[in-house]
Design a protein around this motif. Structure first.
Motif, PDB file in Angstrom:
ATOM      1  N   THR A 164       3.924 -35.149 -12.221  1.00 27.20           N
ATOM      2  CA  THR A 164       5.201 -34.948 -12.903  1.00 27.20           C
ATOM      3  C   THR A 164       5.079 -35.172 -14.416  1.00 27.20           C
ATOM      4  OG1 THR A 164       6.346 -35.612 -10.901  1.00 27.20           O
ATOM      5  CG2 THR A 164       7.630 -35.623 -12.924  1.00 27.20           C
TER       6      THR A 164
ATOM      7  N   LEU B  91       3.338 -32.265 -16.011  1.00 29.49           N
ATOM      8  CA  LEU B  91       4.197 -31.081 -16.132  1.00 29.49           C
ATOM      9  C   LEU B  91       5.174 -31.269 -17.303  1.00 29.49           C
ATOM     10  CD1 LEU B  91       4.426 -28.396 -14.454  1.00 29.49           C
ATOM     11  CD2 LEU B  91       6.605 -29.338 -13.675  1.00 29.49           C
TER      12      LEU B  91
ATOM     13  N   PHE C  14      14.092 -30.880 -11.930  1.00 34.23           N
ATOM     14  CA  PHE C  14      13.783 -29.883 -10.898  1.00 34.23           C
ATOM     15  C   PHE C  14      15.050 -29.624 -10.089  1.00 34.23           C
ATOM     16  CE2 PHE C  14      12.458 -28.319  -6.774  1.00 34.23           C
ATOM     17  CZ  PHE C  14      11.525 -27.351  -7.129  1.00 34.23           C
TER      18      PHE C  14
ATOM     19  N   ILE D 161       8.918 -19.363 -14.737  1.00 29.67           N
ATOM     20  CA  ILE D 161       8.339 -20.458 -13.957  1.00 29.67           C
ATOM     21  C   ILE D 161       9.335 -20.796 -12.849  1.00 29.67           C
ATOM     22  CG2 ILE D 161       7.401 -22.796 -13.992  1.00 29.67           C
ATOM     23  CD1 ILE D 161       6.608 -22.367 -16.885  1.00 29.67           C
TER      24      ILE D 161
ATOM     25  N   GLY E 247      10.472 -21.993  -8.781  1.00 27.23           N
ATOM     26  CA  GLY E 247      10.255 -23.183  -7.956  1.00 27.23           C
ATOM     27  C   GLY E 247      10.742 -22.954  -6.538  1.00 27.23           C
TER      28      GLY E 247
ATOM     29  N   ASN F 159       4.650 -20.744 -10.177  1.00 28.47           N
ATOM     30  CA  ASN F 159       5.655 -21.270  -9.237  1.00 28.47           C
ATOM     31  C   ASN F 159       5.346 -22.735  -8.927  1.00 28.47           C
ATOM     32  OD1 ASN F 159       7.942 -20.870  -7.270  1.00 28.47           O
ATOM     33  ND2 ASN F 159       6.343 -21.599  -5.891  1.00 28.47           N
ATOM     34  N   LEU F 160       6.400 -23.537  -8.933  1.00 26.30           N
ATOM     35  CA  LEU F 160       6.256 -24.976  -8.698  1.00 26.30           C
ATOM     36  C   LEU F 160       6.762 -25.342  -7.306  1.00 26.30           C
ATOM     37  CD1 LEU F 160       7.783 -26.223 -12.079  1.00 26.30           C
ATOM     38  CD2 LEU F 160       5.390 -25.628 -11.587  1.00 26.30           C
ATOM     39  N   SER F 161       5.932 -26.077  -6.560  1.00 28.97           N
ATOM     40  CA  SER F 161       6.375 -26.624  -5.276  1.00 28.97           C
ATOM     41  C   SER F 161       6.270 -28.140  -5.374  1.00 28.97           C
ATOM     42  CB  SER F 161       5.483 -26.135  -4.139  1.00 28.97           C
ATOM     43  OG  SER F 161       5.283 -24.749  -4.227  1.00 28.97           O
ATOM     44  N   PRO F 162       7.408 -28.828  -5.359  1.00 27.53           N
ATOM     45  CA  PRO F 162       7.338 -30.274  -5.526  1.00 27.53           C
ATOM     46  C   PRO F 162       6.612 -30.931  -4.361  1.00 27.53           C
ATOM     47  CG  PRO F 162       9.583 -29.583  -5.036  1.00 27.53           C
ATOM     48  CD  PRO F 162       8.772 -28.340  -5.173  1.00 27.53           C
TER      49      PRO F 162
ATOM     50  N   PHE G 141       3.630 -31.557  -8.667  1.00 26.18           N
ATOM     51  CA  PHE G 141       3.945 -30.191  -8.226  1.00 26.18           C
ATOM     52  C   PHE G 141       2.676 -29.395  -7.958  1.00 26.18           C
ATOM     53  CE2 PHE G 141       7.423 -31.657 -10.836  1.00 26.18           C
ATOM     54  CZ  PHE G 141       8.549 -31.224 -10.158  1.00 26.18           C
TER      55      PHE G 141
ATOM     56  N   VAL H 286       1.162 -25.959  -8.445  1.00 33.74           N
ATOM     57  CA  VAL H 286       1.462 -24.890  -9.399  1.00 33.74           C
ATOM     58  C   VAL H 286       0.685 -23.648  -8.994  1.00 33.74           C
ATOM     59  CG1 VAL H 286       1.431 -24.214 -11.827  1.00 33.74           C
ATOM     60  CG2 VAL H 286       1.734 -26.625 -11.208  1.00 33.74           C
TER      61      VAL H 286
ATOM     62  N   ARG I  70       2.528 -28.699   1.135  1.00 32.54           N
ATOM     63  CA  ARG I  70       3.471 -27.671   0.680  1.00 32.54           C
ATOM     64  C   ARG I  70       3.947 -26.836   1.860  1.00 32.54           C
ATOM     65  NH1 ARG I  70       2.273 -22.456  -3.276  1.00 32.54           N
ATOM     66  NH2 ARG I  70       1.120 -21.714  -1.459  1.00 32.54           N
TER      67      ARG I  70
END
Lengths: 272, 355
Positions: free
Chosen positions: B9, B12, B54, B131, B133, B160-163, B168, B170, B199
């Motif tokens: 985090t 980012l 986010f 960007i 998510g 693309n962000l996947s927490p 994340f 990316v 993810r």
């Protein structure tokens, strides 16, 4: 390729002809190269006021000037009617597909106009005259409300004297000075001197007139694919982007404005 | 196939700070930071001290608002040599969701394809980094799945962000995105298989929850909808739902796929003399009116139907997919509570009864 599709080119009003009480023809001289195919339309800008679509009424083979015949019917057109000669207007276009002339080759060509709807048809007629040997016959039927509403009064007698041409005009309401036919344009579509197996019908006029002419032509034996209509919708951008002129799954601006009846007959509310 | 990375985090955050030096950076801001799963998110330009948030679901504004504006000058008249495409700024947008990307395809289709390209739109498109998510939650109105759009994108983004836990995943989705990562290598580490598995599990979880949410709604499906619209043309649905329409145009303006605009001319008295482009609404009375007064869409019922035939008939014919991304923005915005899902269901129910 950074062309701005919304930017008009400049055109100077060289001449203004009064056709009737509500209709004028403007001769424009574009300041840049500009050409169109007959039946395509342009967007005419009155700078600082607004823009409206018109189909040029001149011969597309004349490259340096274009005529636009305009009826005083809305906010832009009423102001256009008051501009003086030598004013600068903006032109965008040409847009749409125009008349598929090659499909008319070797055929009897019936052209039916109503009121100011004769404007785009004049451009068509002049194109056809330019290569008249390619067509069997030109049958012109033109109706207006009264004798005073007829446009191209000088040209019409001239056209009717041309070889291969059969021309009849009519008015809805006669008066003592009118010597010709009286009645709606559909009344001069009986016993057409055309070979129905090898003819096309091209119609332009107010929606209500196009509706009844189309019904009449179907009635006398024209096929839906041989009837060409100029659909009047709210064309604005001219490029199928702004959405206003959508007709079913078409945009009138880019897929038309000339459609065959076959293409539009199953769509809803086409005459509205 | 592009690369996948992991960024903590803080990394980012630093990446976003770096981006601010290169471009205008927009990111969603929670209206009420105390309840991040209930509140609305609005795009805001990141300043020096705003932290990157986010958003669990889509923002209030549609993505299109970065590419066409509700009111803007698009051309000078012939007396000017200025080219308006030269003045677009580099822009980075965080917080874009899968539905927005789906809607954006429609905007691209309209402005980048067809007879001619809109060069202003294209310049903005080329100068923008998207960007996106994954969705980690959804709003009541969300129904992307009904149109077979997943709540996490698989293409159409730059990054693309996947927490995941303290950071994340990316995923790179374009050359532009890869270049951006390459220029800021220090913030990204190679992704581990366990992180990918993490993810996938999170994605499966949101998918299951959203499916459960939509299950009882009994929504019209993508392959039924065109037929439904065609067969339902004359049903009373349009008249009934129209009763609540106040013709505000909100449904169109907030829609990710609606693209109609009015091309107008600015008054000569104004400094901005030229062509203006304004978002327009097919729900407005004069939308289809022509000179002389004829109007093929005279009634509110006809105009409501026009909005639906455009989305579910015109676009299926012309693009092969309906122009609805299931974001539900039009449902939230409508003061008359006209619900796109309910209109379609009503058509389906009425047709079923007729049979």
């Amino acid at each position: 390729m950074n062309k701005n599709i919304y930017k008009p080119i400049e055109a100077v009003v060289e001449d203004i002809i009064t056709e009737s009480q509500t209709i004028k023809t403007f001769t424009l001289r574009p300041k840049e190269n500009f050409s169109f195919r007959t039946g395509q339309f342009i967007e005419l800008t009155l700078p600082g006021i607004g823009e409206a679509p018109f189909t040029p009424s001149s011969d597309p083979n004349v490259k340096d000037k274009i005529d636009v015949t305009i009826m005083n019917a809305g906010s832009v057109t009423s102001l256009l009617h008051n501009i003086p000669k030598n004013s600068s207007l903006g032109i965008r276009g040409p847009y749409g597909k125009g008349y598929p002339l090659e499909k008319f080759h070797g055929k009897d060509v019936l052209i039916v106009g109503g009121g100011v709807g004769l404007a785009p048809l004049r451009s068509l007629v002049l194109s056809l005259f330019g290569q008249i040997d390619k067509y069997k016959k030109l049958v012109l039927r033109y109706g207006a409300r009264t004798g005073g509403d007829l446009i191209y009064k000088d040209a019409i007698p001239e056209w009717s004297r041309k070889p291969k041409v059969d021309l009849v005009t009519t008015v809805d309401v006669g008066d003592p000075s009118w010597k010709g036919h009286v009645g709606l344009v559909t009344t001069i579509l009986e016993d057409l001197p055309v070979n129905l197996g090898n003819a096309v019908g091209i119609v332009c006029g107010p929606p209500i007139m196009m509706k009844f002419v189309t019904m009449k032509l179907l009635d006398v034996g024209f096929k839906p694919k041989d009837i060409y209509l100029s659909m009047e919708k709210n064309m604005s951008c001219g490029l199928g982007k702004c959405g206003h002129c959508r007709l079913g799954s078409y945009y009138t601006c880019k897929d038309g404005p000339v459609f065959t009846y076959e293409e539009v007959k199953d769509l809803h509310d086409i005459w509205d | 196939m592009y690369n996948i990375y992991f960024a903590k985090t803080e990394q980012l955050e630093s990446f976003a700070k770096e981006l601010k030096k290169l471009a205008r950076v927009f990111a969603p801001l929670a209206k009420d930071a105390q309840s991040p799963k209930q509140t609305d998110y609005l795009y805001q330009r990141l300043c020096e001290d705003t932290a990157l948030a986010f958003n669990p679901y889509r923002t209030v504004e549609p993505l299109k608002s970065f590419f066409t504006y509700k009111y803007e000058k698009v051309a000078d008249y012939f007396n000017s040599a200025k080219n308006l495409t030269d003045i677009t700024e580099k822009t980075v947008i965080f917080g874009v969701k899968s539905c927005d990307i789906a809607g954006h395809k429609i905007q691209d289709f309209v402005f980048l394809e067809g007879v001619e390209v809109d060069s202003l739109y294209r310049a903005r498109r080329e100068n923008t980094i998207i960007i996106s998510g994954d969705c980690t939650d959804f709003k009541e109105v969300c129904h992307c799945l009904a149109w077979e759009i997943m709540p996490f994108p698989s293409a159409g983004f730059d990054l693309n962000l996947s927490p995941l836990n303290d950071g994340f995943i990316v995923e790179v989705g374009s050359k532009k995105g890869q270049e951006l990562v390459n220029q800021h290598k220090d913030y990204f580490t190679p992704v581990k298989d366990t992180q990918i598995a993490g993810r996938n599990a999170k994605r499966q979880s949101i998918l299951d929850r959203l499916k459960r949410h939509l299950l009882f709604q009994n929504l019209v499906s993508k392959d039924q909808v065109q037929n439904l619209i065609r067969e339902g043309f004359s049903l009373d649905t349009w008249k009934e739902f129209m009763l609540n329409c106040v013709e505000c145009g909100g449904c169109n303006f907030i829609c990710d796929t609606c693209h109609c605009f009015l091309l107008a001319d600015s008054s000569q008295k104004q400094q901005q003399n030229g062509k203006l482009r304004l978002w327009d609404s097919c729900q407005y009375k004069n939308y289809a009116r022509v000179a002389g007064g004829a109007n093929p869409q005279k009634t509110r019922a006809a105009r409501l139907r026009f909005r639906f035939t455009k989305k579910f008939d015109f676009f299926v014919d012309n693009l092969g997919a309906p122009a609805c991304c299931g974001c539900g923005r039009c449902i939230e915005v409508c003061p008359g509570k006209i619900d796109i899902r309910e209109v379609l269901k009503d058509l389906a129910n009425k047709l079923k009864k007729q049979q």
